[in-house]
Design a protein around this motif. Structure first.
Motif, PDB file in Angstrom:
ATOM      1  N   ILE A   1       0.868  -1.173   0.000  1.00  0.00           N
ATOM      2  CA  ILE A   1       0.000   0.000   0.000  1.00  0.00           C
ATOM      3  C   ILE A   1       0.906   1.224   0.000  1.00  0.00           C
ATOM      4  O   ILE A   1       1.890   1.252   0.734  1.00  0.00           O
ATOM      5  N   THR A   2       0.601   2.177  -0.861  1.00  0.00           N
ATOM      6  CA  THR A   2       1.435   3.370  -0.944  1.00  0.00           C
ATOM      7  C   THR A   2       0.589   4.632  -0.880  1.00  0.00           C
ATOM      8  O   THR A   2      -0.554   4.666  -1.337  1.00  0.00           O
ATOM      9  N   PHE A   3       1.191   5.648  -0.318  1.00  0.00           N
ATOM     10  CA  PHE A   3       0.560   6.960  -0.199  1.00  0.00           C
ATOM     11  C   PHE A   3       0.580   7.649  -1.548  1.00  0.00           C
ATOM     12  O   PHE A   3       1.595   7.664  -2.232  1.00  0.00           O
ATOM     13  N   ARG A   4      -0.547   8.222  -1.950  1.00  0.00           N
ATOM     14  CA  ARG A   4      -0.615   8.990  -3.198  1.00  0.00           C
ATOM     15  C   ARG A   4      -0.857  10.463  -2.941  1.00  0.00           C
ATOM     16  O   ARG A   4      -0.323  11.309  -3.634  1.00  0.00           O
ATOM     17  N   GLY A   5      -1.728  10.756  -1.930  1.00  0.00           N
ATOM     18  CA  GLY A   5      -2.004  12.167  -1.692  1.00  0.00           C
ATOM     19  C   GLY A   5      -2.901  12.398  -0.499  1.00  0.00           C
ATOM     20  O   GLY A   5      -3.456  11.468   0.095  1.00  0.00           O
ATOM     21  N   PHE A   6      -3.045  13.688  -0.168  1.00  0.00           N
ATOM     22  CA  PHE A   6      -3.914  14.118   0.932  1.00  0.00           C
ATOM     23  C   PHE A   6      -4.493  15.469   0.537  1.00  0.00           C
ATOM     24  O   PHE A   6      -3.753  16.402   0.230  1.00  0.00           O
ATOM     25  N   ARG A   7      -5.823  15.537   0.501  1.00  0.00           N
ATOM     26  CA  ARG A   7      -6.488  16.778   0.129  1.00  0.00           C
ATOM     27  C   ARG A   7      -7.845  16.842   0.829  1.00  0.00           C
ATOM     28  O   ARG A   7      -8.618  15.883   0.799  1.00  0.00           O
ATOM     29  N   ASN A   8      -8.114  17.972   1.465  1.00  0.00           N
ATOM     30  CA  ASN A   8      -9.407  18.218   2.120  1.00  0.00           C
ATOM     31  C   ASN A   8      -9.810  17.094   3.074  1.00  0.00           C
ATOM     32  O   ASN A   8     -10.962  16.678   3.109  1.00  0.00           O
ATOM     33  N   GLY A   9      -8.837  16.572   3.825  1.00  0.00           N
ATOM     34  CA  GLY A   9      -9.124  15.538   4.808  1.00  0.00           C
ATOM     35  C   GLY A   9      -9.195  14.130   4.242  1.00  0.00           C
ATOM     36  O   GLY A   9      -9.427  13.175   4.981  1.00  0.00           O
ATOM     37  N   VAL A  10      -9.003  13.980   2.928  1.00  0.00           N
ATOM     38  CA  VAL A  10      -9.082  12.661   2.293  1.00  0.00           C
ATOM     39  C   VAL A  10      -7.667  12.171   1.970  1.00  0.00           C
ATOM     40  O   VAL A  10      -6.881  12.876   1.337  1.00  0.00           O
ATOM     41  N   VAL A  11      -7.365  10.945   2.420  1.00  0.00           N
ATOM     42  CA  VAL A  11      -6.087  10.302   2.125  1.00  0.00           C
ATOM     43  C   VAL A  11      -6.307   9.376   0.933  1.00  0.00           C
ATOM     44  O   VAL A  11      -7.234   8.563   0.931  1.00  0.00           O
ATOM     45  N   TYR A  12      -5.453   9.501  -0.074  1.00  0.00           N
ATOM     46  CA  TYR A  12      -5.535   8.671  -1.272  1.00  0.00           C
ATOM     47  C   TYR A  12      -4.387   7.664  -1.239  1.00  0.00           C
ATOM     48  O   TYR A  12      -3.223   8.044  -1.107  1.00  0.00           O
ATOM     49  N   LEU A  13      -4.747   6.382  -1.352  1.00  0.00           N
ATOM     50  CA  LEU A  13      -3.772   5.307  -1.269  1.00  0.00           C
ATOM     51  C   LEU A  13      -3.895   4.393  -2.480  1.00  0.00           C
ATOM     52  O   LEU A  13      -4.961   4.287  -3.084  1.00  0.00           O
TER      53      LEU A  13
END
Length: 186
Positions: A137-149
């Motif tokens: 699992i890898t981190f892609r992003g974080f925007r407006n309280g949402v974590v994208y993995l």
């Protein structure tokens, strides 16, 4: 050489443990035969009819099947893995780029400390569990309280990956990082 196998939560994917290091660092996700050109081992595995995906981790190989039954595919896959390691050929080509991220990450620079905490939690608490199931699992992003993995290996396309993200990872991140409102697959 003795190769152990383990089932994964994804019924289309088996985890193979050759009892030695597969990749010294990073992971390599090859969702098709074209992506396998960087790995002689993966090329051998894609030569087995029915293999549709290969994922290499530190001490494991996950193989995703398309058509066919594991009872018929497993012996051929075990043979390909054993043959590869006995040949002394490299697992990956010298010019191979191993996955450490999925390209450009996105987040607001003011959220850098939040992102650092999220990544630390992923690396120390989530990735080892996901690797145990034959994936990453890898981190892609974080925007407006949402974590994208991004889910890889056995976890990609797994019927329980949504539950893993929503109930496991999301609850963990919300507990330790109050700014996290939701987790989504990238």
């Amino acid at each position: 050489m003795f190769i152990q196998t383990e089932t994964t939560p994804n019924p289309a994917t088996l985890k193979f443990l050759p009892g030695r290091t597969v990749l010294a660092e990073g992971v390599l996700d090859m969702p098709d035969a074209d992506a396998a050109l960087v790995s002689p081992l993966a090329q051998r595995l894609f030569d087995v009819k029915g293999v549709e995906g290969v994922f290499l981790g530190d001490d494991f190989i996950t193989v995703t099947k398309g058509a066919g039954e594991w009872a018929q595919l497993k012996p051929a896959i075990l043979g390909a893995i054993m043959e590869h390691f006995m040949s002394g050929a490299p697992v990956v080509s010298e010019n191979a780029v191993l996955d450490s991220t999925d390209g450009d990450e996105f987040f607001d620079p003011k959220d850098a400390s939040i992102v650092d905490t999220i990544k630390d939690l992923l690396d120390t608490r989530v990735r080892p569990a996901v690797a145990g199931d034959g994936g990453d699992i890898t981190f892609r992003g974080f925007r407006n309280g949402v974590v994208y993995l991004n889910m890889k290996g056995a976890c990609s396309g797994c019927p329980s990956s949504t539950a893993t993200l929503k109930h496991g990872v999301e609850n963990l991140l919300k507990h330790f990082v109050p700014e996290v409102l939701e987790v989504q697959a990238a």
